[in-house]
Design an enzyme around this catalytic site. Structure first.
Site, PDB file in Angstrom:
ATOM      1  CE1 TYR A 244      12.500  31.950   6.099  1.00  0.00           C
ATOM      2  CE2 TYR A 244      12.740  29.611   5.613  1.00  0.00           C
ATOM      3  CZ  TYR A 244      12.455  30.907   5.197  1.00  0.00           C
ATOM      4  OH  TYR A 244      12.133  31.145   3.888  1.00  0.00           O
TER       5      TYR A 244
ATOM      6  CE  LYS B 115      -0.251  -0.602   4.944  1.00  0.00           C
ATOM      7  NZ  LYS B 115      -0.896  -1.409   5.987  1.00  0.00           N
TER       8      LYS B 115
HETATM    9  C1  LIG Z   1      -0.099  -2.355   6.401  1.00  0.00           C
HETATM   10  C2  LIG Z   1      -0.659  -3.628   6.902  1.00  0.00           C
HETATM   11  C3  LIG Z   1       0.172  -4.720   7.124  1.00  0.00           C
HETATM   12  C4  LIG Z   1       1.681  -4.634   7.023  1.00  0.00           C
HETATM   13  O1  LIG Z   1       2.165  -3.984   8.167  1.00  0.00           O
HETATM   14  P1  LIG Z   1       3.716  -3.766   8.471  1.00  0.00           P
HETATM   15  O2  LIG Z   1       3.746  -3.259   9.848  1.00  0.00           O
HETATM   16  O3  LIG Z   1       4.214  -2.774   7.481  1.00  0.00           O
HETATM   17  O4  LIG Z   1       4.367  -5.089   8.306  1.00  0.00           O
HETATM   18  C5  LIG Z   1      -0.423  -5.914   7.500  1.00  0.00           C
HETATM   19  N1  LIG Z   1      -1.763  -6.010   7.658  1.00  0.00           N
HETATM   20  C6  LIG Z   1      -2.586  -4.968   7.469  1.00  0.00           C
HETATM   21  C7  LIG Z   1      -4.057  -5.137   7.666  1.00  0.00           C
HETATM   22  C8  LIG Z   1      -2.068  -3.752   7.090  1.00  0.00           C
HETATM   23  O5  LIG Z   1      -2.882  -2.694   6.920  1.00  0.00           O
END
Ligand SMILES: *Cc1c(COP(=O)(O)O)cnc(C)c1O
Length: 368
Positions: free
Chosen positions: A264, A43
């Site tokens: 800044y 994702k």
């Molecule tokens: C993003 C996600 C993962 C992977 O998580 P990591 O901590 O990056 O390994 C696994 N299961 C779900 C439902 C997720 O949303």
């Protein structure tokens, strides 16, 4: 981020992704969970690493399925010709999405009664690949554990549906002393006692720290990119290879007098004559503005501290310890030699957020 074809110049800021490191990390997952199937979380544009090239690498390295948050992310992969199983971790948000998900052979997580109702509006003969998500204690997504009979009944009414399995998600898997993980696993297994279907529990932290979470399917994300989800450990400690290096370069060098201020708010004041460098990277690229004076970058393989405020397009660094530094020298923001986990700690966040925070001004490059 933009993925750039060969350019006639070196881009200002690059995020270079070594795909062979990702393949190595898949092998590491296999070592830890040799009998589990692997659903690779890609994702958020593969956590900023570029979803399409990362997906191709993962599939070639033997991942059994890919996971994205939403339909749009899955369509990018299908449009690129990726035919592997893809799971929508948040499922579908409407009937229109459900129709498209079915047409594109996407696996749909169903996490709430309203989503089940949406899917039941589709023609009964339409084959759907579904995962049912149960809430074992995180209280974010998932059906209550006592909804299992309702779900199996729904499945019974839809012979065309293919149950991929049952999912739950761990809230505290990165805390090795927290009993919540074993409680969540026990509740999940108990709710599914005697029920058919594959189980999936572990994200990266679950997979690394909790052997009992390595069930039919594991769902790592972060560790595939070589970063550690465990506090106080970096990816290398866990046998992982960092895939990404983020680099910019020095575009100015100045000699300050004692008492001169930098940037800044004039928040940094030189206590003695000193040489400083200006690096062409800032918060508009994804370098968090909260990074304080003292946070490290790497120049010529050596750590030097950021001084003063991070601005939109630039940071300033202390070159007192590096007299040989010169304009155009590469400056590493994170990557091999400067663990992303360490930079994240300076920024009060996690590697996840640094990866996902890179902006489209950063040129994403891939090598294998
Ligand atoms: C993003 C996600 C993962 C992977 O998580 P990591 O901590 O990056 O390994 C696994 N299961 C779900 C439902 C997720 O949303």
């Amino acid at each position: 981020m933009t993925s750039t074809p060969a350019l006639p110049y070196v881009p200002r800021v690059t995020a270079s992704v070594d795909l062979s490191a990702i393949a190595h990390n898949v092998a590491r997952v296999r070592e830890l969970a040799p009998t589990s199937k692997l659903m690779a979380a890609i994702k958020a544009d593969a956590y900023g690493h570029g979803a399409v090239p990362v997906a191709r690498t993962l599939v070639a390295a033997g991942a059994d399925a890919l996971a994205v948050a939403c339909l749009e992310e899955a369509l990018v992969l299908r449009d690129a010709g990726i035919a592997a199983p893809i799971t929508l971790l948040e499922g579908v948000l409407s009937l229109g999405e459900a129709e498209l998900a079915a047409a594109k052979q996407l696996q749909i997580v169903v996490h709430a009664p309203w989503q089940l109702d949406v899917l039941l509006q589709l023609p009964a003969s339409l084959p759907l690949q579904v995962w049912f998500k149960l809430d074992s204690g995180m209280h974010r997504l998932g059906f209550a554990l006592d909804a299992v009979p309702t779900l199996t009944a729904a499945l019974g009414s839809r012979p065309a549906w293919q149950l991929q399995g049952w999912i739950t998600h761990l809230a505290c898997a990165d805390e090795v002393d927290n009993s919540m993980t074993t409680e969540q696993i026990a509740r999940f297994e108990q709710a599914l006692r005697g029920i058919d279907g594959a189980r999936s529990i572990a994200n990266s932290a679950g997979l690394i720290a909790w052997p009992q979470a390595r069930v039919d399917w594991v769902r790592p994300g972060l560790m595939l990119y070589g970063a550690s989800p465990m506090p106080d450990r970096c990816g290398a400690d866990l046998g992982l290879r960092a895939a990404m290096r983020v680099e910019s370069r020095l575009i100015a060098i100045h000699q300050l007098n004692a008492g001169d201020t930098v940037g800044y708010g004039a928040s940094f004041r030189a206590s003695e004559p000193m040489r400083i460098g200006v690096v062409a990277v800032g918060y508009a690229d994804g370098v968090h503005r909260i990074l304080p004076t003292g946070a490290p970058v790497l120049v010529q393989g050596q750590r030097v501290p950021i001084i003063g405020r991070v601005s939109m397009d630039m940071i300033t660094i202390d070159l007192r310890s590096l007299p040989q530094a010169a304009v155009n020298d590469a400056v590493l923001l994170w990557g091999e030699g400067l663990p992303v986990e360490e930079v994240a700690k300076w920024a009060g966040t996690l590697a996840y957020e640094l990866f996902c925070g890179l902006t489209n001004r950063v040129h994403l490059l891939h090598c294998s």
